[in-house]
Design a protein around this motif. Structure first.
Motif, PDB file in Angstrom:
ATOM      1  N   LEU A 144       0.803  -1.228   0.000  1.00 25.19           N
ATOM      2  CA  LEU A 144       0.000   0.000   0.000  1.00 25.19           C
ATOM      3  C   LEU A 144       0.841   1.286   0.000  1.00 25.19           C
ATOM      4  N   SER A 167       1.422   5.990   8.409  1.00 21.33           N
ATOM      5  CA  SER A 167       2.217   5.716   7.201  1.00 21.33           C
ATOM      6  C   SER A 167       1.876   6.723   6.095  1.00 21.33           C
ATOM      7  N   ASP A 187      -6.788   6.630   0.186  1.00 27.23           N
ATOM      8  CA  ASP A 187      -6.235   5.406   0.766  1.00 27.23           C
ATOM      9  C   ASP A 187      -7.441   4.568   1.198  1.00 27.23           C
TER      10      ASP A 187
HETATM   11  C1  LIG Z   1      -5.168   3.367   6.519  1.00 28.21           C
HETATM   12  C2  LIG Z   1      -3.854   2.685   6.338  1.00 28.21           C
HETATM   13  N1  LIG Z   1      -2.964   3.211   5.507  1.00 28.21           N
HETATM   14  C3  LIG Z   1      -1.744   2.655   5.331  1.00 28.21           C
HETATM   15  C4  LIG Z   1      -1.392   1.494   5.996  1.00 28.21           C
HETATM   16  C5  LIG Z   1      -0.027   0.922   5.769  1.00 28.21           C
HETATM   17  O1  LIG Z   1      -0.080  -0.185   4.965  1.00 28.21           O
HETATM   18  P1  LIG Z   1       1.205  -0.970   4.430  1.00 28.21           P
HETATM   19  O2  LIG Z   1       2.010  -1.349   5.623  1.00 28.21           O
HETATM   20  O3  LIG Z   1       0.632  -2.171   3.770  1.00 28.21           O
HETATM   21  O4  LIG Z   1       1.930  -0.078   3.499  1.00 28.21           O
HETATM   22  C6  LIG Z   1      -2.309   0.889   6.849  1.00 28.21           C
HETATM   23  C7  LIG Z   1      -1.978  -0.347   7.562  1.00 28.21           C
HETATM   24  O5  LIG Z   1      -2.688  -0.876   8.376  1.00 28.21           O
HETATM   25  C8  LIG Z   1      -3.578   1.509   7.030  1.00 28.21           C
HETATM   26  O6  LIG Z   1      -4.499   0.997   7.854  1.00 28.21           O
END
Ligand SMILES: Cc1ncc(COP(=O)(O)O)c(C=O)c1O
Length: 424
Positions: free
Chosen positions: A108, A138, A221
């Motif tokens: 993601l 993140s 997202d």
């Molecule tokens: C809303 C959201 N965005 C981003 C992420 C990060 O995802 P990743 O570690 O797969 O990049 C998460 C992870 O739980 C999330 O819940």
């Protein structure tokens, strides 16, 4: 949706007996406690459970790899070269997109960066990114690093959409006011589709329409939206969206992610992008010497040949979604969550408060229960009693009954345990 619920156990049994999707629970492994009893799993918003068909799907690829080696790229039962194409249509259906708009690749946050390379093109005048004040960390890190990468300062370039004082949810009038004030300086609006903390599901169309009217690009997202709510991404007209497959899409820890690029960008060769050989024209990819010739649509953003074992898990999971039908799942989800909300409200205890919107159009299956004085012991007691939820700082227990493997009886039992924990 106003339902006439009743607080007795028999009522939950009756709802389960009439639920056409109840048979799907048996298609998943439900985790057990040390005594071998099934626990109540309300954490599909963090990591979805394993479909029983995943092992065989992965095994098929292991067998083909063992028997065929490199020939598996073309000779495997499901040839690996075009393997990702097996996922596209079903995934597109889940997020309400056209197949050309969707690809499964990377993870993601990596996809979010790739999308910002294309859709965040700051100038001196227009360099800001608008995000939720409690966006997932993140996303905040990714946004700040993109801003820095372009030589701007996140302190000047991040604009927060925040709740009114004393409130938890975001109001659209505040969003509009931000655009009125900063719209000409905002290059990108980047929001969750469903906020990870409050469970608030945003109106993607409304946000996109408004932001586009100020000339901003829009991305979502959808980590907490994909497989949970009706995202209708194509009609939202968002420029891009990204999501993971390990939450509601039940494809295993750290599994590959999804990416949506709206059809109107499918053939645009002027968009800046980071490239790799898997985004190159399939006919000439192996000639190795050509100039980059981008594939049309979201596929053109692929970098590498993808991990087939992870895709095998996604393939098995998507088959279940196709069978059950996203519309049916959302219908059940609305009812499950309304019943959950009803039973929690019946407890009527001042130590807890649901902060997720009560309007079904503004939420998915998750209910976020705010605990008075940030008392984490309630969460610990609940876990010890055999209910898996998660705690999010500073003060929320997130609970997500998912329609594929949670029942009305699960909800009844969960709330009974919650009530006991509150009285302990
Ligand atoms: C809303 C959201 N965005 C981003 C992420 C990060 O995802 P990743 O570690 O797969 O990049 C998460 C992870 O739980 C999330 O819940």
């Amino acid at each position: 949706m106003q339902e006439n619920f009743s607080p007795d156990e028999q009522f939950a049994f009756n709802l389960d007996a009439r639920d056409p999707l109840s048979k799907y629970k048996n298609k998943f492994y439900i985790p057990k406690n040390s005594k071998g009893e099934e626990i109540i799993y309300f954490c599909g918003n963090s990591l979805g459970l394993q479909p029983k068909t995943v092992a065989a799907a992965i095994d098929q690829e292991l067998i083909d790899w063992a028997n065929l080696g490199v020939e598996g790229h073309t000779q495997a039962k499901n040839p690996w070269l075009p393997y990702h194409e097996l996922l596209t249509e079903k995934m597109a259906e889940i997020v309400g997109a056209k197949p050309i708009e969707v690809v499964i690749m990377n993870t993601l946050t990596a996809n979010l960066h790739l999308m910002m390379v294309s859709f965040y093109q700051p100038t001196k005048k227009r360099h800001k990114i608008l995000i939720e004040s409690d966006a997932f960390p993140s996303d905040k890190f990714a946004v700040a690093s993109q801003i820095k990468h372009h030589g701007f300062n996140p302190k000047d370039s991040i604009v927060y959409w925040q709740p009114k004082k004393g409130k938890n949810l975001l109001d659209y009038d505040d969003f509009e006011n931000i655009l009125k004030k900063h719209g000409q300086e905002i290059a990108l609006v980047m929001l969750g589709s469903v906020n990870y903390y409050t469970g608030q599901f945003f109106n993607l169309k409304k946000i996109t329409r408004l932001a586009h009217s100020y000339g901003c690009k829009v991305g979502f997202d959808c980590a907490h939206g994909a497989g949970n709510v009706n995202l209708d991404l194509h009609r939202s007209r968002a420029d891009f969206a990204v999501w993971c497959t390990y939450k509601y899409l039940n494809s295993g820890p750290g599994s590959l992610a999804g990416c949506f690029v709206h059809e109107r960008h499918a053939y645009n060769k002027n968009l800046n992008r980071f490239t790799g050989w898997w985004g190159h024209n399939k006919q000439t990819r192996f000639k190795m010497r050509d100039e980059f010739d981008q594939l049309p649509g979201a596929e053109g953003w692929q970098l590498s040949n993808p991990p087939i074992l992870s895709m095998a898990a996604i393939k098995a999971s998507l088959k279940i979604f196709k069978e059950a039908g996203m519309k049916n799942l959302i219908n059940k989800s609305n009812k499950l969550t309304a019943y959950f909300e009803y039973l929690i409200n019946e407890i009527n205890n001042p130590k807890i408060k649901i902060i997720t919107p009560s309007d079904p159009k503004q939420r998915g299956c998750q209910l976020s229960i705010q605990v008075k004085n940030s008392d984490k012991t309630l969460f610990k007691k609940l876990t010890d009693s055999g209910v898996i939820t998660d705690w999010r700082e500073p003060d929320v227990i997130r609970c997500a009954p998912v329609p594929l493997y949670n029942s009305y009886t699960d909800i009844f039992n969960m709330v009974k345990k919650l009530k006991n924990c509150l009285h302990e």
